[in-house]
Design an enzyme around this catalytic site. Structure first.
Site, PDB file in Angstrom:
ATOM      1  N   SER A  42       0.831  -1.218   0.000  1.00 15.01           N
ATOM      2  CA  SER A  42       0.000   0.000   0.000  1.00 15.01           C
ATOM      3  C   SER A  42       0.860   1.261   0.000  1.00 15.01           C
ATOM      4  CB  SER A  42      -0.930   0.021   1.211  1.00 15.01           C
ATOM      5  OG  SER A  42      -1.818  -1.055   1.143  1.00 15.01           O
ATOM      6  N   GLU A 112      -5.960   7.322 -16.446  1.00 15.54           N
ATOM      7  CA  GLU A 112      -5.140   6.111 -16.566  1.00 15.54           C
ATOM      8  C   GLU A 112      -5.752   5.192 -17.613  1.00 15.54           C
ATOM      9  OE1 GLU A 112      -4.122   4.328 -12.810  1.00 15.54           O
ATOM     10  OE2 GLU A 112      -3.254   6.184 -12.064  1.00 15.54           O
ATOM     11  N   HIS A 228       2.106  -5.447 -14.790  1.00 20.80           N
ATOM     12  CA  HIS A 228       2.126  -4.011 -15.078  1.00 20.80           C
ATOM     13  C   HIS A 228       3.058  -3.801 -16.262  1.00 20.80           C
ATOM     14  CE1 HIS A 228       2.294   0.288 -14.679  1.00 20.80           C
ATOM     15  NE2 HIS A 228       1.376   0.235 -13.734  1.00 20.80           N
ATOM     16  N   ARG A 274      -4.270  -2.803 -19.424  1.00 19.28           N
ATOM     17  CA  ARG A 274      -2.916  -3.239 -19.063  1.00 19.28           C
ATOM     18  C   ARG A 274      -2.484  -4.542 -19.709  1.00 19.28           C
ATOM     19  NH1 ARG A 274      -2.552  -1.712 -12.719  1.00 19.28           N
ATOM     20  NH2 ARG A 274      -2.460   0.482 -13.205  1.00 19.28           N
ATOM     21  N   HIS A 331       2.165  -7.604 -10.930  1.00 16.69           N
ATOM     22  CA  HIS A 331       1.676  -6.421 -10.224  1.00 16.69           C
ATOM     23  C   HIS A 331       0.525  -6.722  -9.276  1.00 16.69           C
ATOM     24  CE1 HIS A 331       0.937  -2.221  -9.549  1.00 16.69           C
ATOM     25  NE2 HIS A 331      -0.245  -2.233 -10.142  1.00 16.69           N
ATOM     26  N   GLU A 355      -6.154  -7.328  -1.593  1.00 16.20           N
ATOM     27  CA  GLU A 355      -5.736  -8.150  -2.736  1.00 16.20           C
ATOM     28  C   GLU A 355      -5.828  -9.648  -2.476  1.00 16.20           C
ATOM     29  OE1 GLU A 355      -2.035  -6.852  -4.445  1.00 16.20           O
ATOM     30  OE2 GLU A 355      -1.973  -8.524  -5.860  1.00 16.20           O
ATOM     31  N   ARG A 366      -7.584  -6.099 -13.730  1.00 14.47           N
ATOM     32  CA  ARG A 366      -8.054  -4.973 -12.915  1.00 14.47           C
ATOM     33  C   ARG A 366      -7.901  -3.638 -13.641  1.00 14.47           C
ATOM     34  NH1 ARG A 366      -5.437  -1.449  -9.711  1.00 14.47           N
ATOM     35  NH2 ARG A 366      -3.564  -2.680  -9.377  1.00 14.47           N
TER      36      ARG A 366
HETATM   37  C1  SIN Z   1       0.103   2.656 -11.353  1.00 13.89           C
HETATM   38  O1  SIN Z   1       0.286   3.736 -10.806  1.00 13.89           O
HETATM   39  O2  SIN Z   1       0.318   2.465 -12.542  1.00 13.89           O
HETATM   40  C2  SIN Z   1      -0.378   1.523 -10.536  1.00 13.89           C
HETATM   41  C3  SIN Z   1      -1.662   1.828  -9.924  1.00 13.89           C
HETATM   42  C4  SIN Z   1      -2.581   0.652 -10.037  1.00 13.89           C
HETATM   43  O3  SIN Z   1      -2.143  -0.463 -10.236  1.00 13.89           O
HETATM   44  O4  SIN Z   1      -3.795   0.857  -9.958  1.00 13.89           O
END
Ligand code: SIN
Length: 530
Positions: A42, A112, A228, A274, A331, A355, A366
């Protein structure tokens, strides 16, 4: 208050602390963490918290983006809870003092991947997790009803008549203690630490999933590990995460020649989900290209992204060139211990949140910045449920068979090195999987006596040995699930089954038993020993 009324929380991340603060109004709460309290995933969260707070946005739009990113493998009712309750709950914490970044007195909302609207609340630029954790620690400080046990590893659950009645822990001196509780909450995070390249704290190796499974709890969707797309890698070393918010603010993925690698691949290009971006980067890298984030279009980079700036400077990456070298890495685990809307697992008395839990909100992939929101919404929900349910008998709905009480055998066990497990896992369960690699990995796990590790008495083991046994078990469950899912969906990509089978989940559910049907979609792991 007698000791039996205590609530035990295993883990000390955001969901754990939110649950603890909620419960501490009436309960005596004990928080156990195998690491120091300051540390864990976190604290590392960069991106932010997604919530439909803008007047042009709606929870319904957030729901739709979550389902699309999750490849419709999500549990719609749970997503609905997440996005609808998210807004008032976030506002409540803001009123209590949690501050998010603003510009000219207005909340600054980030963008994002796979979000169609700007809805990411962030704090301290790219320090959202850190700011949340500092804020929550302020609330916990000197709280008379919360006791914290740092460097104390919970390695088993106390099971009586199929119900969880507490935990067994070990401290750094090797002393074993049994702690009884009316309710036990697992908040141990996922398992990114079982991979070679990861954004996770190295301590996050699936302890909660392993413990819950050993106690007979249902686990599901373990084949869905999110990679990620942008971990910073320089001089062959992973340096840390380059938040997806960089692409939200205009960064683009290029190769060494400056070619835009996402062009023509997906309508959202660099802001595609992602799993899509991770696969493109993986293939570029395998074909010998170096992928970079081109950050030249981002204004005030250092101010907006202080953590990433500091990491790059420390690693010696020349930011003035405007390019950050990146790779993919494990990730976030979408699967985990199956829970309902109150965090209840299939084992009475045992709850899971964050998680470690498979709430179903994330589906097969996600949506960015939904995890802090999940920690907030379901952390509070589990706390509120326990407060309300106290005094009621623990037994409810789904009953599961616990075999932990039968465990405790002594075996002549060998423990492989963590690095060896990480190497094997990364090869078999990486961005792309296939039957041959998965089967080979399962044979390797058999040779490591995964089942004997599962059944052995752990009291005399070191913390590292417990972690290794947990890694073996969790990776075994993941490989079994990945092998079973003979299709590609979201983060689970099979080179031998590259298509998404429209009715895969329905078909599987149909072939399984009634309990599983009532729990909905997902790849469920049968107990090895019943
Ligand atoms: C990120 O900042 O790319 C990760 C945040 C996330 O996994 O939601």
């Amino acid at each position: 208050m007698t000791a039996d009324q205590d609530v035990i929380i295993v883990g000390s991340g955001m969901s754990a602390l939110i649950a603890a603060i909620t419960l501490a109004t009436e309960k005596n709460v004990k928080i156990f963490t195998k690491e120091p309290l300051v540390g864990g995933n976190s604290w590392r969260a960069q991106g932010g918290m997604a919530v439909a707070i803008d007047k042009e946005d709606r929870p319904q739009d957030h729901l739709q983006d979550t389902l699309e990113a999750g490849c419709y493998h999500n549990n719609v009712d749970m997503v609905s809870i997440l996005v609808k309750e998210g807004l008032p709950r976030v506002k409540k914490w803001m009123k209590q003092g949690m501050a998010f970044d603003q510009e000219h007195g207005i909340l600054s909302l980030g963008m994002e991947g796979a979000h169609r609207k700007r809805r990411i609340l962030h704090a301290g630029g790219d320090q959202t997790g850190l700011r949340w954790m500092e804020f929550l620690h302020q609330q916990l400080k000197n709280h008379p009803n919360i006791q914290k046990y740092e460097n104390e590893m919970v390695f088993d659950l106390v099971m009586e008549n199929g119900e969880c009645r507490g935990v067994v822990s070990k401290n750094t001196s090797g002393n074993v203690s049994v702690w009884r509780s009316s309710h036990t909450i697992l908040a141990t995070g996922g398992c990114g630490g079982i991979f070679e390249a990861t954004t996770n704290d190295p301590s996050i190796v699936g302890d909660g999933i392993a413990m819950a499974y050993r106690a007979g709890a249902k686990v599901s969707d373990l084949e869905f590990m999110q990679f990620h797309p942008t971990l910073i890698k320089y001089n062959k070393k992973v340096v840390g995460l380059a938040s997806e918010a960089l692409r939200g603010e205009g960064a683009i993925l290029v190769d060494q020649t400056g070619r835009k690698i996402m062009e023509g691949i997906h309508p959202l290009q660099d802001l595609a989900p992602r799993d899509v971006v991770a696969r493109v980067i993986e293939r570029e890298t395998l074909s010998g290209n170096q992928v970079y984030l081109d950050i030249t279009s981002i204004r005030q980079f250092e101010k907006r992204f202080p953590t990433i700036t500091a990491m790059c400077k420390q690693a010696g990456i020349p930011l003035e060139k405007g390019r950050i070298p990146i790779t993919t890495g494990a990730h976030f685990l979408m699967g985990g211990v199956v829970t309902d809307q109150f965090g209840r697992t299939t084992v009475p008395g045992l709850f899971a949140v964050g998680e470690v839990a498979r709430t179903g909100v994330h589906g097969a992939n996600r949506l960015a910045s939904n995890s802090l929101l999940e920690a907030l919404v379901f952390g509070e929900r589990v706390g509120e449920y326990i407060l309300e349910a106290s005094g009621k008998p623990l037994s409810y709905v789904m009953h599961s068979n616990s075999f932990l009480t039968k465990a405790g055998g002594s075996y002549n066990l060998v423990f492989p090195k963590k690095e060896e497990i990480q190497k094997q896992v990364s090869r078999a369960l990486g961005v792309e999987r296939n039957e041959m690699n998965l089967t080979r990995f399962l044979h390797w796990l058999d040779a490591q006596q995964v089942k004997e590790h599962l059944l052995a008495n752990r009291s005399n083991w070191s913390m590292e040995e417990v972690e290794i046994a947990n890694m073996l078990l969790v990776t075994w469950l993941m490989a079994k699930s990945a092998l079973e899912r003979m299709e590609s969906r979201g983060a689970h990509y099979r080179t031998d089954y590259p298509k998404t089978e429209r009715n895969w989940d329905e078909k599987q559910v149909y072939h399984r038993n009634a309990i599983i049907q009532s729990e909905g979609r997902g790849t469920y792991c049968e107990q090895i020993i019943t």
